[in-house]
Design a protein around this motif. Structure first.
Motif, PDB file in Angstrom:
ATOM      1  N   SER A 102       0.829  -1.205   0.000  1.00 42.37           N
ATOM      2  CA  SER A 102       0.000   0.000   0.000  1.00 42.37           C
ATOM      3  C   SER A 102       0.868   1.261   0.000  1.00 42.37           C
ATOM      4  CB  SER A 102      -0.902  -0.009   1.238  1.00 42.37           C
ATOM      5  OG  SER A 102      -1.591   1.215   1.339  1.00 42.37           O
ATOM      6  N   LYS A 103       0.332   2.327  -0.598  1.00 41.19           N
ATOM      7  CA  LYS A 103       1.027   3.614  -0.614  1.00 41.19           C
ATOM      8  C   LYS A 103       0.837   4.373   0.701  1.00 41.19           C
ATOM      9  CE  LYS A 103       0.720   4.179  -5.631  1.00 41.19           C
ATOM     10  NZ  LYS A 103       0.229   5.030  -6.742  1.00 41.19           N
ATOM     11  N   VAL A 104      -0.094   3.900   1.542  1.00 41.57           N
ATOM     12  CA  VAL A 104      -0.350   4.525   2.836  1.00 41.57           C
ATOM     13  C   VAL A 104       0.463   3.803   3.901  1.00 41.57           C
ATOM     14  CG1 VAL A 104      -2.113   5.136   4.537  1.00 41.57           C
ATOM     15  CG2 VAL A 104      -2.673   5.149   2.093  1.00 41.57           C
ATOM     16  N   MET A 105       1.328   4.517   4.616  1.00 39.42           N
ATOM     17  CA  MET A 105       2.216   3.889   5.579  1.00 39.42           C
ATOM     18  C   MET A 105       1.456   3.152   6.685  1.00 39.42           C
ATOM     19  SD  MET A 105       5.159   3.061   6.617  1.00 39.42           S
ATOM     20  CE  MET A 105       6.326   4.035   5.663  1.00 39.42           C
ATOM     21  N   LEU A 106       0.372   3.730   7.180  1.00 39.35           N
ATOM     22  CA  LEU A 106      -0.398   3.070   8.231  1.00 39.35           C
ATOM     23  C   LEU A 106      -0.923   1.731   7.754  1.00 39.35           C
ATOM     24  CD1 LEU A 106      -1.779   2.926  10.973  1.00 39.35           C
ATOM     25  CD2 LEU A 106      -3.673   4.285  10.031  1.00 39.35           C
ATOM     26  N   GLU A 107      -1.420   1.669   6.500  1.00 37.32           N
ATOM     27  CA  GLU A 107      -1.937   0.409   5.967  1.00 37.32           C
ATOM     28  C   GLU A 107      -0.824  -0.632   5.859  1.00 37.32           C
ATOM     29  OE1 GLU A 107      -3.979   1.162   2.334  1.00 37.32           O
ATOM     30  OE2 GLU A 107      -5.677   2.164   3.313  1.00 37.32           O
ATOM     31  N   ARG A 108       0.379  -0.190   5.488  1.00 36.97           N
ATOM     32  CA  ARG A 108       1.515  -1.128   5.429  1.00 36.97           C
ATOM     33  C   ARG A 108       1.844  -1.669   6.824  1.00 36.97           C
ATOM     34  NH1 ARG A 108       6.240  -0.478   1.015  1.00 36.97           N
ATOM     35  NH2 ARG A 108       5.001   0.317  -0.714  1.00 36.97           N
ATOM     36  N   GLN A 109       1.821  -0.779   7.813  1.00 31.05           N
ATOM     37  CA  GLN A 109       2.151  -1.218   9.163  1.00 31.05           C
ATOM     38  C   GLN A 109       1.088  -2.171   9.701  1.00 31.05           C
ATOM     39  OE1 GLN A 109       3.233   1.926  11.858  1.00 31.05           O
ATOM     40  NE2 GLN A 109       4.998   2.559  10.619  1.00 31.05           N
ATOM     41  N   ILE A 110      -0.171  -1.883   9.405  1.00 31.93           N
ATOM     42  CA  ILE A 110      -1.244  -2.797   9.811  1.00 31.93           C
ATOM     43  C   ILE A 110      -1.067  -4.149   9.131  1.00 31.93           C
ATOM     44  CG2 ILE A 110      -3.722  -3.263   9.564  1.00 31.93           C
ATOM     45  CD1 ILE A 110      -4.233  -0.293  10.035  1.00 31.93           C
ATOM     46  N   ALA A 111      -0.703  -4.146   7.851  1.00 33.23           N
ATOM     47  CA  ALA A 111      -0.522  -5.392   7.097  1.00 33.23           C
ATOM     48  C   ALA A 111       0.601  -6.236   7.684  1.00 33.23           C
ATOM     49  CB  ALA A 111      -0.239  -5.080   5.627  1.00 33.23           C
ATOM     50  N   VAL A 112       1.740  -5.621   8.000  1.00 32.33           N
ATOM     51  CA  VAL A 112       2.869  -6.364   8.573  1.00 32.33           C
ATOM     52  C   VAL A 112       2.517  -6.875   9.971  1.00 32.33           C
ATOM     53  CG1 VAL A 112       5.269  -6.210   9.349  1.00 32.33           C
ATOM     54  CG2 VAL A 112       4.583  -5.113   7.207  1.00 32.33           C
ATOM     55  N   ALA A 113       1.826  -6.036  10.760  1.00 33.62           N
ATOM     56  CA  ALA A 113       1.416  -6.454  12.103  1.00 33.62           C
ATOM     57  C   ALA A 113       0.472  -7.655  12.024  1.00 33.62           C
ATOM     58  CB  ALA A 113       0.756  -5.303  12.841  1.00 33.62           C
ATOM     59  N   CYS A 114      -0.493  -7.603  11.109  1.00 30.23           N
ATOM     60  CA  CYS A 114      -1.412  -8.736  10.935  1.00 30.23           C
ATOM     61  C   CYS A 114      -0.650  -9.992  10.520  1.00 30.23           C
ATOM     62  CB  CYS A 114      -2.483  -8.400   9.898  1.00 30.23           C
ATOM     63  SG  CYS A 114      -3.718  -7.223  10.462  1.00 30.23           S
ATOM     64  N   TYR A 115       0.326  -9.835   9.659  1.00 28.94           N
ATOM     65  CA  TYR A 115       1.164 -10.959   9.208  1.00 28.94           C
ATOM     66  C   TYR A 115       1.891 -11.569  10.403  1.00 28.94           C
ATOM     67  CZ  TYR A 115       4.956 -13.381   6.715  1.00 28.94           C
ATOM     68  OH  TYR A 115       5.860 -14.320   6.255  1.00 28.94           O
ATOM     69  N   PHE A 116       2.493 -10.730  11.249  1.00 26.77           N
ATOM     70  CA  PHE A 116       3.218 -11.222  12.423  1.00 26.77           C
ATOM     71  C   PHE A 116       2.281 -11.952  13.392  1.00 26.77           C
ATOM     72  CE2 PHE A 116       6.957  -7.959  12.402  1.00 26.77           C
ATOM     73  CZ  PHE A 116       7.528  -8.654  11.342  1.00 26.77           C
ATOM     74  N   ILE A 117       1.108 -11.360  13.635  1.00 23.63           N
ATOM     75  CA  ILE A 117       0.169 -11.940  14.593  1.00 23.63           C
ATOM     76  C   ILE A 117      -0.399 -13.256  14.081  1.00 23.63           C
ATOM     77  CG2 ILE A 117      -2.143 -11.586  15.576  1.00 23.63           C
ATOM     78  CD1 ILE A 117      -1.326  -8.592  15.847  1.00 23.63           C
ATOM     79  N   ASP A 118      -0.634 -13.314  12.774  1.00 21.77           N
ATOM     80  CA  ASP A 118      -1.220 -14.517  12.175  1.00 21.77           C
ATOM     81  C   ASP A 118      -0.193 -15.633  11.990  1.00 21.77           C
ATOM     82  OD1 ASP A 118      -3.054 -16.209  10.934  1.00 21.77           O
ATOM     83  OD2 ASP A 118      -2.681 -15.354   8.958  1.00 21.77           O
ATOM     84  N   VAL A 119       0.974 -15.286  11.464  1.00 23.15           N
ATOM     85  CA  VAL A 119       1.961 -16.308  11.103  1.00 23.15           C
ATOM     86  C   VAL A 119       2.833 -16.723  12.283  1.00 23.15           C
ATOM     87  CG1 VAL A 119       3.930 -16.822   9.607  1.00 23.15           C
ATOM     88  CG2 VAL A 119       1.989 -15.516   8.717  1.00 23.15           C
TER      89      VAL A 119
END
Length: 768
Positions: A400-417
């Motif tokens: 995503s071009k929005v930094m907050l959306e990128r951070q949410i995406a990586v956080a979700c990845y960490f929490i899920d994986v």
């Protein structure tokens, strides 16, 4: 000289269930808390916050050190992704703010649990909680928790009993005459004098500051000695006195201990149960925490601070409007009486360490706690229908071009994986533990092309260390998140916190939070692991495979523990036990060889192991067996005399012990002869019976060997937390029903009561 072949196959020492070897942390079931995902939930809009159990745990802190490399390697291979779709979603419920009710006058008498009127007011309630199958009832109103609630209040710790006048704190060689309030605080430290806590400089500093404060509040020393420096304090006399008290208590006879235990149980009986909507249900922690020195977990900055005594004026009771208010201790009044039926606590007070609330709640096997567990696991099951969309979106938003959306995406990845907890903000006076959203620059190390090293202190100050491979885009994003001017101390996710993350997740599913992912992935992983277990082998073999599946989940959730101090000795004892059983089996086979020469020629493989035991090894076994026999009779003699003394009977004469010891002497002589000749003195000439005994011994050896392997495998992994808090209990019930494993081998009596709803609602075909 006759040496009897001892049939040890019918020993009164039963094979210990594998499940019992897993109870290492020893915390009471009612005290096992669940992760809160770094979020605090308001349960009373006027004043009450969710208690922070971790910050004020009164149990001695567990010093846990990770075994990172070993854990990390296993963690990489655990994940299996679900593609199941379930479009059914729960309706979102709104909980109104709770209104504070006014105080009411205290009534004179507490109610009798045996004579509580039922709701219709005409008959006494005899319905037991075990008979109330709440999971078969429909309850759409999640706001109201109960209609009627009656209980007898709480038990306060006993008043301080001052030390004998000749037992003093010494300061610079001089005895100090302390007022009782200050003397009690000194006693808290003296009792821990030889522990690791008392050697901790932070613990010492915090204790001494609070001690001086209490000393000032109580008017100072009585003999004019001015206490200024911790280093000049000598606590040894008080410590020795406490040790003497402990030794005297240990010397009590079993009968005296039993009598004290019965008196304690009789005193506590009225507080153990309450009446909830006319049903008798068990209360959890009905005792007010005693004063003491706070330990904390890990490197807690408040370790050593004084947990002050709680008085009735500090306590708020919660019961229904028609219930009799329990009388407070003489000379005191309750802080407040409430009638709040939207909460699940009976009493609460504020503790002074972190200024949070402590609660008296229903026991783990109560219907309300069961409903809470049921809803938690059902919420995790519901995530099956949404997990695909969540994963699709966070993978897309990694670019995503929005930094907050990128951070949410990586956080979700960490929490899920990687099953990271959400994490939350910490005050300066709290332990430096972090979760996903509170990771800092120094907690994540990047090794190109796609390796990430996590190294931080998680919940309970347990080290989380894993070296993992991540998606290429995730690695690129982490590089971006760590880009200068960021440096150690800066937050990795500087635009994200748990509330923002959870608000994002609730767009997918009502009530979805980061916490639900751990429960979902733990249960899904357990389901996948159980699907791989073949329905074959003995119960012990099936239990070993169940524990291996449980261990996979524990590794995923980073539920580690240190190898206990007694682990090596326990393994050595178990190994020696197996060795002794092997020796008994060989003796039986030697006896068969002496009786049936033809059988030896017909089946040489059966007797091949007879020569495996060398004489030196056999002599060592003989020595251990003889020593155990002597010790057994010495203890038996002492136990019998203690019982006779309690019953006011004459003690056994010393000749009785000598008679028992002479039998052991005969056994020892026989072993020596056997070692020289290689022949066993035969008292049982039935070859078939001897073979039957060999088979029983082989089974016992196999069971003990499996238990020993399980003990070794679980030495650094805590299985209990995942089994109780993260794995849907219905999976364990399904395993036991499907594979013919007794449930008591996996769930203790307390857990069977706690998860009665799972035991009765899941059949062998149920799936998570």
């Amino acid at each position: 000289m006759t040496v009897k072949l001892k049939d040890d196959t019918s020993s009164d020492e039963e094979d210990v269930p594998l499940a019992t070897t897993l109870k290492r942390n020893k915390r009471k079931l009612g005290e096992l808390d669940e992760e809160d995902g770094g979020l605090k939930v308001v349960s009373d809009a006027s004043s009450v916050k969710r208690e922070d159990k971790d910050a004020i745990d009164s149990d001695e802190a567990l010093s846990k050190v990770a075994s990172p490399q070993k854990i990390a390697k296993k963690a990489k291979t655990i994940r299996k992704r679900s593609t199941e779709v379930d479009t059914k979603a729960d309706k979102k419920t709104k909980r109104p703010a709770v209104k504070k009710t006014p105080k009411i006058p205290k009534r004179e008498h507490s109610f009798e649990l045996q004579n509580v009127d039922s709701e219709d007011g005409n008959k006494e309630s005899s319905e037991d909680v075990a008979e109330f199958k709440w999971w078969e009832k429909e309850n759409d109103d999640e706001t109201v928790k109960w209609t009627t609630l009656k209980h007898n209040g709480v038990i306060f710790p006993p008043k301080y009993d001052p030390l004998p006048t000749h037992i003093k704190l010494y300061y610079d060689g001089n005895p100090v005459d302390l007022p009782p309030q200050a003397e009690e605080v000194v006693g808290f430290f003296a009792a821990l004098l030889e522990s690791d806590h008392a050697k901790n400089p932070v613990f010492q500093k915090n204790f001494f500051e609070d001690f001086l404060e209490v000393l000032k509040e109580s008017g100072g020393t009585r003999n004019g000695v001015e206490v200024k420096k911790f280093e000049l304090c000598d606590f040894s006399k008080i410590f020795d006195y406490f040790q003497l008290q402990k030794d005297q208590k240990k010397q009590l006879s079993p009968q005296e201990k039993k009598k004290l235990r019965q008196e304690k149980e009789e005193f506590e009986e009225p507080y153990k149960f309450c009446f909830l909507d006319g049903r008798k249900e068990q209360v959890g922690n009905f005792r007010i925490e005693p004063p003491g020195l706070f330990r904390g977990r890990g490197a807690h900055p408040k370790t050593g601070k004084l947990k002050r005594r709680v008085y009735p004026e500090d306590v708020v009771l919660n019961l229904d409007r028609e219930a009799t208010v329990p009388p407070p201790p003489e000379g005191h009044n309750w802080g407040e009486i409430r009638h709040d039926n939207t909460v699940q606590w009976l009493a609460m007070w504020r503790e002074n360490i972190s200024n949070s609330f402590k609660y008296v709640r229903f026991a783990a096997n109560s219907s309300l706690k069961g409903m809470s567990d049921f809803k938690k696991f059902e919420k995790a099951r519901q995530l099956k229908g949404y997990i695909g969309a969540v994963r699709k979106d966070y993978n897309k938003n990694l670019k995503s071009k929005v930094m907050l959306e990128r951070q949410i995406a990586v956080a979700c990845y960490f929490i899920d994986v990687f099953a990271l907890r959400a994490g939350g903000e910490k005050a300066d006076d709290e332990a430096d533990t972090v979760g996903c959203c509170s990771l800092r620059y120094e907690h994540v190390t990047l090794k190109p092309p796609t390796t990430v090293i996590f190294d931080f202190l998680g919940k309970d100050s347990i080290r989380f260390y894993q070296e993992v491979e991540v998606e290429k885009q995730v690695f690129k994003n982490l590089t971006l998140f760590k880009k200068p001017p960021k440096k150690p101390g800066h937050e990795l996710f500087d635009r994200l916190d748990p509330s923002i993350l959870n608000k994002h997740l609730q767009n997918y599913m009502p009530g979805l939070t980061a916490k639900v992912f751990r429960t979902y992935n733990a249960s899904k992983t357990m389901q996948d692991q159980l699907d791989l277990i073949p329905n074959e082998g003995t119960v012990a073999e099936k239990l070993l495979k169940y524990n291996a599946a449980n261990r996979t989940v524990a590794i995923l959730c980073n539920h580690q523990r240190t190898v206990t101090k007694g682990h090596a000795a326990s393994v050595e004892k178990a190994t020696a036990r197996i060795e002794e059983l092997e020796w008994q089996k060989i003796r039986l086979k030697r006896a068969i060889m002496q009786l049936d020469k033809i059988e030896v020629k017909r089946n040489p493989k059966y007797f091949a192991e007879v020569n495996d035991l060398v004489k030196e090894q056999e002599a060592a076994i003989h020595s251990r067996v003889i020593e155990k026999e002597r010790d057994k009779y010495v203890k038996k003699f002492a136990r019998e005399n203690e019982k006779r003394k309690f019953d006011k009977e004459d003690p056994l004469p010393g000749s009785q012990l000598q008679e028992w010891m002479s039998k052991v002497d005969e056994m020892e002589t026989g072993f020596k002869q056997e070692l020289v000749s290689g022949n066993v003195t035969i008292t049982n000439s039935d070859v078939e019976k001897l073979k039957s005994q060999v088979e029983k011994l082989e089974q016992r050896i196999e069971n003990y060997t499996i238990q020993l392997k399980d003990k070794e495998d679980n030495s650094q992994v805590a299985l209990g937390t995942s089994k109780i808090n993260y794995i849907d209990p219905r999976l364990t019930v399904v395993f036991c029903k499907k594979y013919g494993v007794p449930l008591e081998k996996v769930f203790t009596k307390s857990l069977r009561d706690k998860f009665k709803w799972a035991v009765e609602s899941a059949d062998e075909n149920w799936r998570f």
